[in-house]
Design a protein around this motif. Structure first.
Motif, PDB file in Angstrom:
ATOM      1  N   UNK A   7      -6.139   1.930  -1.544  1.00  0.00           N
ATOM      2  CA  UNK A   7      -4.811   1.905  -2.151  1.00  0.00           C
ATOM      3  C   UNK A   7      -4.724   0.838  -3.238  1.00  0.00           C
ATOM      4  N   UNK A  29       1.216  -3.655   9.919  1.00  0.00           N
ATOM      5  CA  UNK A  29       0.038  -3.816  10.786  1.00  0.00           C
ATOM      6  C   UNK A  29      -1.117  -4.432  10.010  1.00  0.00           C
ATOM      7  N   UNK A  30      -1.229  -4.011   8.743  1.00  0.00           N
ATOM      8  CA  UNK A  30      -2.338  -4.482   7.926  1.00  0.00           C
ATOM      9  C   UNK A  30      -2.325  -6.013   7.822  1.00  0.00           C
ATOM     10  N   UNK A  67      -9.662  -0.276  13.223  1.00  0.00           N
ATOM     11  CA  UNK A  67      -9.353  -1.340  12.279  1.00  0.00           C
ATOM     12  C   UNK A  67     -10.087  -1.127  10.953  1.00  0.00           C
ATOM     13  N   UNK A 117      -4.046 -11.616  15.270  1.00  0.00           N
ATOM     14  CA  UNK A 117      -4.114 -10.405  16.099  1.00  0.00           C
ATOM     15  C   UNK A 117      -3.372 -10.552  17.418  1.00  0.00           C
ATOM     16  N   UNK A 132       2.510   0.758   8.992  1.00  0.00           N
ATOM     17  CA  UNK A 132       1.078   0.533   8.753  1.00  0.00           C
ATOM     18  C   UNK A 132       0.859  -0.649   7.810  1.00  0.00           C
ATOM     19  N   UNK A 174      -8.291   1.267   8.732  1.00  0.00           N
ATOM     20  CA  UNK A 174      -7.130   0.649   8.090  1.00  0.00           C
ATOM     21  C   UNK A 174      -7.556  -0.184   6.884  1.00  0.00           C
ATOM     22  N   UNK A 175      -8.615  -0.954   7.081  1.00  0.00           N
ATOM     23  CA  UNK A 175      -9.086  -1.790   5.982  1.00  0.00           C
ATOM     24  C   UNK A 175      -9.525  -0.922   4.800  1.00  0.00           C
ATOM     25  N   UNK A 215       0.868  -1.187   0.000  1.00  0.00           N
ATOM     26  CA  UNK A 215       0.000   0.000   0.000  1.00  0.00           C
ATOM     27  C   UNK A 215       0.899   1.230   0.000  1.00  0.00           C
ATOM     28  N   UNK A 265      -3.917  -7.927  10.933  1.00  0.00           N
ATOM     29  CA  UNK A 265      -5.306  -7.703  11.321  1.00  0.00           C
ATOM     30  C   UNK A 265      -6.184  -8.933  11.099  1.00  0.00           C
ATOM     31  N   UNK A 266      -5.603  -9.978  10.521  1.00  0.00           N
ATOM     32  CA  UNK A 266      -6.351 -11.229  10.409  1.00  0.00           C
ATOM     33  C   UNK A 266      -6.689 -11.729  11.808  1.00  0.00           C
ATOM     34  N   UNK A 317      -3.937  12.357   9.200  1.00  0.00           N
ATOM     35  CA  UNK A 317      -4.595  11.714   8.082  1.00  0.00           C
ATOM     36  C   UNK A 317      -6.039  11.409   8.428  1.00  0.00           C
ATOM     37  N   UNK A 332       4.742  -8.376   5.406  1.00  0.00           N
ATOM     38  CA  UNK A 332       3.317  -8.188   5.685  1.00  0.00           C
ATOM     39  C   UNK A 332       2.596  -9.535   5.703  1.00  0.00           C
ATOM     40  N   UNK A 377       0.678   4.347   2.489  1.00  0.00           N
ATOM     41  CA  UNK A 377       0.731   4.043   3.923  1.00  0.00           C
ATOM     42  C   UNK A 377       2.192   3.816   4.328  1.00  0.00           C
TER      43      UNK A 377
END
Lengths: 234, 338
Positions: B205, A98-99, B195, A107, A95, B198-199, A88, A102-103, B338, A147, A91
């Protein structure tokens, strides 16, 4: 661990995969070799749940995941590092990482996984606050792998991880994959650098026009005349 | 609870930013006491535009889904609230409890059709226009809300402001829309830090990459559309009670949808403060033009639209990110905003 049986995939009327079957054993590196348009990326996308197969089964353990949506497949522990380093770009590096965490499955283990990833790729710690789009090609590939690892996968599918990288950097990336595999990660590797990927792979499949035409150990395929003339130019 | 929300709101925000936001808020709080009635109306319109711009920004700026039909949600909100008020005497705040789900349901229908069947980008935008147009034509023939003859809220002289029934003078309406704008700002900030935010950014993007990373893109795009629709519907409630009349040709007009887009585009799509700044810049300039034209004795219908077009052209050519990001950098407050 992963078994694909008689998989057919279509794009409209065009058949991308024709009765493809393959086996990925736990702890292995399995390579898929083939020309452009042979169906390698389609295969990965079908396993990842981003393409719906028309027929066939995709067994992960004993669960048939064919047709599952991608977020459920990811949450089972099947990660992918997609072709073209899909990070991304606006970002930050932190970040982006972190993405991946998030699963639901990952976590709770986020901090541990972050430490592991940053130990593996120290450059990502140095660039944590930087926009991911400003990284070099090799660093972006490290970020894409990092990631994916943040999601605590058991099996990772790598789609052309060395594409567009300088030879030395490409070597590093493949070395990283070998190291990750030694730590227990199962890998499905699609790679245009055929010689290198066959050296890494315990088992390999040749995909031509959507069909598996040849399979064997990496060493066997490296010695095979057809492979040598078609993919290694020997 | 409150303390943790405040902590989350101010996390990573430089003191300078908080001070500047405080100054802006103080100025807006004092403004109605120092301006004349006409300027008060201009400020109300600007805040209305800031509010709807923020709602649109949730869908496009955060989640990357271009809507050119947000007038639908404002219109549904306006009609539901006005209908409940005129037929059953149900006040706007209770009415909003019906408006928000109604608008979110409209958003859900559009979102479901689009995201399930792979309608994306400009085609998604066209779908949103189509639904707003369906509503315009449909309401034009809907007898229960007086069809094209319009729906009117009873106007009386009120001895004092009735905030509960939203009947009163412009000063009261000003503060209502100001509070709504501030709440929308806070909501956007909280969403972006969560969260779900972020998603959305991941989807905006690169949607394929977001799917590859294991994000349920369908679900989070649906949330974006539904939240944007529900937030927008309050603007409709406000519109109905402020103007006291509703015509399908007016509230569902594509012009309304475009006006909601202009503020964020000029201020900065995807930024928190851009939609607010853009709304004030645009409405401020348009009013300046208006008074300059009337001072010169000119009466040119459509001049405002041409002017909007020129503003848009200038911003796209000179400041493609919008006015706010370069300004924020100049002020040194671009971090954590942001």
């Amino acid at each position: 661990m992963l078994r694909v049986e008689n998989l057919d995939v279509f794009y409209g009327d065009a058949q991308a995969l024709d009765a493809v079957s393959l086996d990925v054993e736990e702890g292995a590196i399995v390579a898929i070799v083939g020309a452009n348009g042979a169906g390698k990326t389609s295969l990965i996308r079908a396993i990842a749940g981003m393409l719906n197969p028309a027929r066939g089964r995709i067994l992960y353990g004993t669960t048939d995941i064919a047709g599952w949506p991608s977020y459920r497949v990811c949450n089972l522990g099947i990660g992918q590092v997609a072709e073209g380093r899909q990070i991304f770009p606006t970002l930050s590096v932190a970040e982006n990482l972190d993405m991946g965490a998030l699963l639901p499955r990952a976590r709770a283990r986020r901090e541990d996984n972050r430490k592991r990833v940053l130990a593996l790729f120290p450059v990502l710690a140095e660039r944590a606050r930087q926009a991911a789009g400003t990284l070099s090609g090799g660093e972006q590939q490290m970020l894409a792998i990092g990631r994916c690892l943040m999601g605590a996968p058991e099996l990772v599918m790598f789609d052309e991880p060395s594409l567009g990288l300088a030879p030395a950097v490409a070597h590093n990336v493949l070395g990283t994959i070998r190291d990750l595999n030694r730590e227990g990660l199962t890998c499905l590797l699609v790679e245009q650098n055929v010689a290198l990927s066959l050296k890494l792979a315990g088992r390999a499949y040749v995909l031509e026009n959507g069909r598996i035409t040849l399979s064997g150990s990496g060493a066997e395929l490296l010695a095979d005349d057809r492979v040598r003339s078609a993919y290694l130019g020997l | 609870m409150t303390a943790s929300v405040i902590a989350r709101l101010s996390e990573d925000v430089p003191h300078r930013t908080i001070i500047l936001l405080g100054i802006v808020l103080a100025a807006l709080l004092i403004a109605p006491w120092v301006v004349n009635d006409y300027l008060l109306t201009v400020l109300i319109v600007a805040l209305y535009s800031a509010y709807t711009g923020q709602a649109w920004n949730i869908m496009m700026g955060f989640a990357g889904q271009l809507s050119l039909g947000n007038a639908l949600y404002a219109g549904v909100g306006a009609y539901v609230a006005a209908f409940l008020f005129t037929k059953f005497g149900i006040g706007p705040w209770i009415g909003f409890l019906a408006c928000a789900p109604a608008a979110a349901a409209c958003g859900a229908i559009i979102g479901f059709l689009a995201f399930r069947f792979g309608v994306a980008g400009v085609y998604f935008a066209i779908l949103t226009i189509a639904f707003a147009e369906f509503a315009r034509i449909g309401f034009d023939h809907l007898a229960i809300v007086n069809a094209s003859a319009g729906l009117f809220l009873p106007v009386q002289q009120y001895a004092h402001n009735d905030l509960w029934r939203l009947r009163g003078n412009p000063m009261m309406f000003y503060y209502v829309i100001l509070v709504a704008t501030v709440l929308a700002f806070i909501l956007c900030r909280l969403l972006l830090r969560s969260r779900i935010g972020y998603f959305w950014l991941a989807i905006r993007e690169d949607e394929q990459a977001a799917r590859a990373a294991g994000i349920d893109t369908f679900r989070y795009k649906m949330y974006a559309v539904m939240i944007s629709a529900a937030v927008t519907s309050f603007a409709g409630v406000f519109y109905a009670f402020f103007y006291n009349n509703l015509f399908p040709e007016q509230v569902f007009n594509i012009g309304r949808s475009i006006e909601m887009v202009l503020g964020p585009v000029i201020g900065g799509v995807g930024t928190l403060f851009g939609p607010i700044l853009g709304a004030f810049v645009l409405n401020g300039l348009a009013e300046t033009l208006n008074s300059a034209m009337s001072a010169a004795g000119l009466d040119l219908p459509g001049a405002k639209e041409v002017f909007y077009g020129l503003c848009l052209l200038l911003v796209i050519l000179a400041l493609p990110e919008g006015v706010w990001p370069p300004l924020a950098r100049r002020l040194g407050i671009d971090k954590g905003m942001r």
